[in-house]
Design an enzyme around this catalytic site. Sequence first.
Site, PDB file in Angstrom:
ATOM      1  N   LYS A 231      12.164   6.014   7.432  1.00 57.27           N
ATOM      2  CA  LYS A 231      11.960   4.869   8.528  1.00 57.27           C
ATOM      3  C   LYS A 231      11.985   5.419   9.847  1.00 57.27           C
ATOM      4  CE  LYS A 231      11.022   1.211   5.857  1.00 57.27           C
ATOM      5  NZ  LYS A 231      12.087   0.124   5.660  1.00 57.27           N
ATOM      6  N   ARG A 265      15.618   1.364  -2.341  1.00 59.29           N
ATOM      7  CA  ARG A 265      14.207   1.554  -2.533  1.00 59.29           C
ATOM      8  C   ARG A 265      13.712   2.886  -1.545  1.00 59.29           C
ATOM      9  NH1 ARG A 265       9.520   0.431   0.680  1.00 59.29           N
ATOM     10  NH2 ARG A 265       7.918  -0.523  -0.488  1.00 59.29           N
TER      11      ARG A 265
END
Length: 286
Positions: A231, A265
């Site tokens: 991210k 995840r």
Amino acid sequence: MSASPSPSVPPAGSAGADVLRTLLERPLPAVMGVLNVTPDSFSDGGEFIAPEQAFARARAMIADGVDIIDIGAESTRPYKGAQPVTADRELARLKPVLAGVVALGVPVSIDSMKAEVVAFALDQGAAIVNDVWGLQRDAAMAPLVAAKGVPVIVMHNRDNADPTIDIVTDMKTFFLRSLDIAAKAGIAREKIVLDPGIGFGKTAEQSMIALARLRELDMFGLPILVGASRKRFIASVSPSEPKERLAGSIAAHLIAAQRGAKIIRTHDVAETLQALRVAHAIESKP
């Protein structure tokens, strides 16, 4: 390579009825691997859109020890730039690959905000629903999940980041709304997982705050999934492109695990699983 033959599809919900409970009972967090069959996902867009590439990716993640394969056919990249697609387009991307991935034998979650797409995936044997809008975007989603009896991941999201708000308070308010929707639809509480939505509708600072204060979500008494993989907040600390953020992803995921996350995840299954195993081994020593 041609698509794998469709498996004998179990009744909707039967595959997912116990998979979540089994995974959450283990001492280590479960590892969910990302499989994007999209042309525009922020990290791996276009790499696995062809069926043979998707199957190869799924097999590789299974060999690496993945617990759940999360398949998505619409980019929900956690910042501006994702191109919305119709349900028909999303289904067109899923149909050549979904049954073949399910047939590989690892639980599959369907990453979609559209009830129509989720219904198709569950009928094809997907075991878990992963809704990046936490049951709040498609009014048909919660009734569908309830009817199918499958676990659902409820993710926090916002249309726009607002750096002036307390993001954890916003998450709590959002989850209260989602849980109210779930209860009214008849979704069993023990089948709900909460996801703070790292990067979604958040500044880089807010994503890090969400991770730092993850324990505050214990108030709901529900398992937590964290997906910090590659991210953008990582680049705010250490400038990098998505595929250069493995170390930062692992750091974030280890902190999440220490703060109680039960599912991680990730795009990088083998490396993440190794890190979780080593951390657990060290923490288990007297």
